[in-house]
Scaffold this motif. Structure first.
Motif, PDB file in Angstrom:
ATOM      1  N   PRO A 108       0.754  -1.237   0.107  1.00 46.27           N
ATOM      2  CA  PRO A 108       0.064   0.023  -0.025  1.00 46.27           C
ATOM      3  C   PRO A 108       0.944   1.268  -0.084  1.00 46.27           C
ATOM      4  O   PRO A 108       1.791   1.136   0.862  1.00 46.27           O
ATOM      5  N   THR A 109       0.429   2.266  -0.799  1.00 41.40           N
ATOM      6  CA  THR A 109       1.115   3.672  -1.006  1.00 41.40           C
ATOM      7  C   THR A 109       0.232   4.707  -0.878  1.00 41.40           C
ATOM      8  O   THR A 109      -0.706   4.642  -1.331  1.00 41.40           O
ATOM      9  N   VAL A 110       0.882   5.793  -0.092  1.00 44.91           N
ATOM     10  CA  VAL A 110       0.089   6.968  -0.046  1.00 44.91           C
ATOM     11  C   VAL A 110       0.614   8.218  -0.509  1.00 44.91           C
ATOM     12  O   VAL A 110       2.113   8.286  -0.269  1.00 44.91           O
ATOM     13  N   PHE A 111       0.154   9.011  -1.466  1.00 50.01           N
ATOM     14  CA  PHE A 111       1.007   9.956  -2.292  1.00 50.01           C
ATOM     15  C   PHE A 111       0.313  11.260  -1.761  1.00 50.01           C
ATOM     16  O   PHE A 111      -0.865  11.497  -1.983  1.00 50.01           O
ATOM     17  N   CYS A 112       0.912  12.113  -0.983  1.00 53.85           N
ATOM     18  CA  CYS A 112       0.414  13.401  -0.817  1.00 53.85           C
ATOM     19  C   CYS A 112       0.964  14.589  -1.507  1.00 53.85           C
ATOM     20  O   CYS A 112       2.068  14.417  -1.681  1.00 53.85           O
ATOM     21  N   THR A 113       0.055  15.551  -1.851  1.00 55.22           N
ATOM     22  CA  THR A 113       0.478  16.767  -2.492  1.00 55.22           C
ATOM     23  C   THR A 113       0.555  17.834  -1.393  1.00 55.22           C
ATOM     24  O   THR A 113      -0.539  18.266  -0.936  1.00 55.22           O
ATOM     25  N   ILE A 114       1.841  18.413  -1.662  1.00 55.82           N
ATOM     26  CA  ILE A 114       2.033  19.711  -0.670  1.00 55.82           C
ATOM     27  C   ILE A 114       1.583  20.897  -1.648  1.00 55.82           C
ATOM     28  O   ILE A 114       1.630  21.134  -2.589  1.00 55.82           O
ATOM     29  N   LYS A 115       0.819  21.600  -0.460  1.00 54.78           N
ATOM     30  CA  LYS A 115       0.377  22.923  -1.116  1.00 54.78           C
ATOM     31  C   LYS A 115       1.534  23.957  -1.732  1.00 54.78           C
ATOM     32  O   LYS A 115       2.647  23.997  -1.168  1.00 54.78           O
ATOM     33  N   THR A 116       1.132  24.620  -2.719  1.00 53.39           N
ATOM     34  CA  THR A 116       2.338  25.688  -2.960  1.00 53.39           C
ATOM     35  C   THR A 116       1.679  26.829  -3.144  1.00 53.39           C
ATOM     36  O   THR A 116       0.613  27.117  -3.245  1.00 53.39           O
ATOM     37  N   HIS A 117       2.832  28.006  -3.135  1.00 51.88           N
ATOM     38  CA  HIS A 117       2.450  29.463  -3.229  1.00 51.88           C
ATOM     39  C   HIS A 117       3.241  30.031  -4.055  1.00 51.88           C
ATOM     40  O   HIS A 117       4.568  29.712  -4.049  1.00 51.88           O
ATOM     41  N   THR A 118       2.923  31.147  -4.902  1.00 51.68           N
ATOM     42  CA  THR A 118       3.552  31.843  -5.772  1.00 51.68           C
ATOM     43  C   THR A 118       4.610  32.876  -5.045  1.00 51.68           C
ATOM     44  O   THR A 118       4.359  33.447  -4.175  1.00 51.68           O
ATOM     45  N   LEU A 119       5.865  32.851  -5.430  1.00 55.38           N
ATOM     46  CA  LEU A 119       6.866  33.554  -4.935  1.00 55.38           C
ATOM     47  C   LEU A 119       6.950  34.542  -5.872  1.00 55.38           C
ATOM     48  O   LEU A 119       7.243  34.588  -7.006  1.00 55.38           O
ATOM     49  N   SER A 120       6.809  35.953  -5.366  1.00 53.84           N
ATOM     50  CA  SER A 120       6.950  37.024  -6.146  1.00 53.84           C
ATOM     51  C   SER A 120       8.199  37.909  -5.555  1.00 53.84           C
ATOM     52  O   SER A 120       8.211  38.076  -4.369  1.00 53.84           O
ATOM     53  N   VAL A 121       8.499  38.706  -6.524  1.00 52.29           N
ATOM     54  CA  VAL A 121       9.865  39.537  -6.177  1.00 52.29           C
ATOM     55  C   VAL A 121       9.578  41.104  -6.377  1.00 52.29           C
ATOM     56  O   VAL A 121       8.640  41.426  -7.683  1.00 52.29           O
ATOM     57  N   THR A 122       9.675  42.002  -5.542  1.00 51.11           N
ATOM     58  CA  THR A 122       9.454  43.552  -5.915  1.00 51.11           C
ATOM     59  C   THR A 122      10.741  43.987  -6.401  1.00 51.11           C
ATOM     60  O   THR A 122      11.829  43.833  -5.783  1.00 51.11           O
TER      61      THR A 122
END
Length: 202
Positions: A108-122
């Motif tokens: 048995p295998t579980v695959f989890c998806t990590i949340k991502t967020h956009t990195l922006s530069v000023t």
């Protein structure tokens, strides 16, 4: 009398070693492979067939339920809770009857998806051309027009580290960066990278 003693002895041996006497053996471990990288505490798996639960440590590659299974016992693995930085988890081979093949080969295998967020530069004060920023494998050539608003430079996993640097300076200016390194939080980067450009220095 002798045959009775032999029978009692055989019964005791059978109780101590169920696998040798037929019936449920109770000696099959239920192990789950953790794929996709669980980087934070909070994932709890449950075998719905017998109520057994296991908390998955951060960074674990496998976990094993406490209760061993007997041959032909059903198992049905799902999750009870998810880490705060995980959007969803999916399973493979998580529902079957226990035997050597299902617990050792089709694990048995579980695959989890990590949340991502956009990195922006000023970017402040850019008038020249050729400014190029880099973060890991993500590269971004920034123009003066781009600099009118925050410049995205890739998506970062929640709780993951980032490090923005200047790969190439613009042709007529020199730029410096502050807040280029940090950790992505649930609400955005821990520090906002800021690139400030001014007259070219020698």
């Amino acid at each position: 009398m002798k045959s009775s003693i032999l029978y009692a002895g055989a019964a005791l041996a059978c109780a101590l070693g169920l696998s040798a006497c037929g019936g449920g053996s109770g000696d099959l471990p239920l192990t789950v492979t953790i794929a996709g990288g669980v980087t934070k505490e909070g994932l709890v798996l449950v075998n719905q067939s017998n109520g057994d639960e296991i908390a998955v440590p951060a960074g674990a590659s496998t976990v094993q339920f406490k209760k061993y299974l007997s041959t032909d016992d059903e198992f049905n693995i799902s999750y009870k809770s998810l880490p705060s930085n995980v959007s969803a988890c999916t399973f493979s081979n998580n529902k079957a009857r226990a035997n050597y093949y299902t617990v050792y080969t089709t694990v048995p295998t579980v695959f989890c998806t990590i949340k991502t967020h956009t990195l922006s530069v000023t970017v402040i004060g850019l008038t020249g051309t050729g400014l190029e920023l880099v973060n890991g494998s993500n590269r971004k050539v920034v123009t003066a027009a781009d600099a009118s608003q925050p410049v995205p430079i890739g998506d970062i996993p929640e709780d993951g580290a980032y490090g923005v640097t200047i790969l190439n300076q613009p042709d007529t200016q020199t730029c410096t960066i502050s807040g280029g390194t940090g950790t992505m939080t649930a609400t955005g980067p821990g520090t906002t990278p800021v690139v400030t450009c001014g007259p070219k220095t020698q």
